[in-house]
Design an enzyme around this catalytic site. Structure first.
Site, PDB file in Angstrom:
ATOM      1  N   ARG A 161      51.818   6.729  -2.286  1.00 14.46           N
ATOM      2  CA  ARG A 161      50.798   7.152  -3.238  1.00 14.46           C
ATOM      3  C   ARG A 161      51.263   8.431  -3.943  1.00 14.46           C
ATOM      4  O   ARG A 161      51.914   9.293  -3.342  1.00 14.46           O
ATOM      5  CB  ARG A 161      49.456   7.420  -2.538  1.00 14.46           C
ATOM      6  N   HIS A 208      54.870   1.578 -10.414  1.00 17.34           N
ATOM      7  CA  HIS A 208      54.016   1.126  -9.307  1.00 17.34           C
ATOM      8  C   HIS A 208      54.187  -0.379  -9.055  1.00 17.34           C
ATOM      9  O   HIS A 208      53.214  -1.143  -9.057  1.00 17.34           O
ATOM     10  CB  HIS A 208      52.543   1.452  -9.580  1.00 17.34           C
TER      11      HIS A 208
END
Length: 310
Positions: free
Chosen positions: A225, A273
């Site tokens: 993250r 991502h």
């Protein structure tokens, strides 16, 4: 059974509504914003819900995260505390993460950024690196994804070590646990891979203090993250040479702003991502199966521990 679906992009929400409706015959699947009677909604399937979105569904039986992480759900300050959260995990996501970690560890191990620079300069430059057993790779986080990634690296021959909050045992991987083992784990890691869940304890963990504990010239891969990383500390570590290269798949703001310095930094590789981004068809099948199981039994294998954050 009625399911309400929300993703930040309206067209993606409708795509998921249509897809899940086909996988859940006899159920009623609607977009969250189109759920006229909140009392009738049994399940919510969401990615990055807005604050207060879920609190209005007072009969909600479970919330499904479209992804393995639940931090984006827990970020809702009005989230009902008694509603189970179901993660979306499976062999597909695990395989994708194995591939991503192996790819970028090998890129750093074989110094491919430097090799590509040599090519751009028409420079016939032989770069000789240690063999994998002489390169130490550390994986922070030994859940499903982290354990699989660490196993893959060990099978490639790397001197692989892993760190987790609680003790783990993985064939071919030297495991460390807890705060007492953290500095020992970091000491000597040539390449560090972050696969920790995002919690209050791990937020900002990739910082100047951690970078100083790695060997000078180490490489960092963050595919967990964005908020794990203190961005300014990484830039400073790269500019000083303490960190040689970094691969970043996750960011504080996504999409990464076009004027962000990571885009142009010569020692940073940016990916959007995608490390373990599940394809929607596979994700839909996993979610539908979990919903049907939960509806019948009141639980399923992928219910997360909200107190732990994963």
């Amino acid at each position: 059974m009625r399911v309400a679906v929300y993703l930040p992009a309206e067209d993606k929400t409708q795509w998921w509504v249509d897809m899940l409706q086909g996988l859940l015959p006899g159920w009623d699947v609607v977009s969250l914003d189109a759920a006229a009677d909140p009392e009738t909604v049994d399940f919510a399937v969401v990615w990055r819900p807005r604050t207060g979105d879920l609190a209005r569904f007072r009969n909600l039986r479970a919330i499904v995260s479209i992804g393995a992480g639940i931090d984006h759900v827990l970020a809702d300050s009005e989230l009902p505390s008694d509603v189970p959260i179901i993660r979306t995990v499976g062999a597909d996501l695990t395989q994708r993460m194995r591939e991503y970690v192996a790819l970028h560890v090998l890129r750093h191990h074989r110094d491919m950024p430097r090799q590509l620079l040599a090519q751009a300069q028409n420079d016939w430059h032989a770069i000789v690196v240690p063999v994998a057993p002489n390169r130490t790779v550390g994986v922070m986080g030994l859940g499903n994804l982290g354990a699989a990634a660490a196993t893959t690296l060990a099978q490639l021959g790397f001197a692989t070590r892993g760190w987790s909050k609680s003790e783990k045992t993985i064939d071919g991987v030297t495991c460390f646990a807890g705060q007492g083992g953290f500095d020992t784990f970091l000491d000597g890691c040539d390449i560090l891979v972050n696969l920790l869940p995002l919690t209050d304890q791990t937020r900002g963990l990739l910082n100047a203090s951690l970078f100083r504990k790695l060997p000078k010239g180490a490489c960092v891969i963050n595919c967990a993250r964005g908020p794990h990383l203190v961005e300014d500390d990484l830039v400073a570590a790269l500019d000083s040479g303490q960190i040689k290269q970094a691969t970043l798949d996750v960011f504080h703001i996504e999409p990464l702003p076009t004027d962000h310095p990571f885009w142009s930094h010569p020692a940073v590789t940016v990916t959007p991502h995608v490390a373990s981004q599940i394809d929607a068809a596979t994700g839909g099948r996993l979610i539908a199966n979990n919903l049907m199981t939960f509806a019948k039994t009141g639980t399923c294998d992928d219910v997360a521990d909200a107190e732990r954050g994963y």
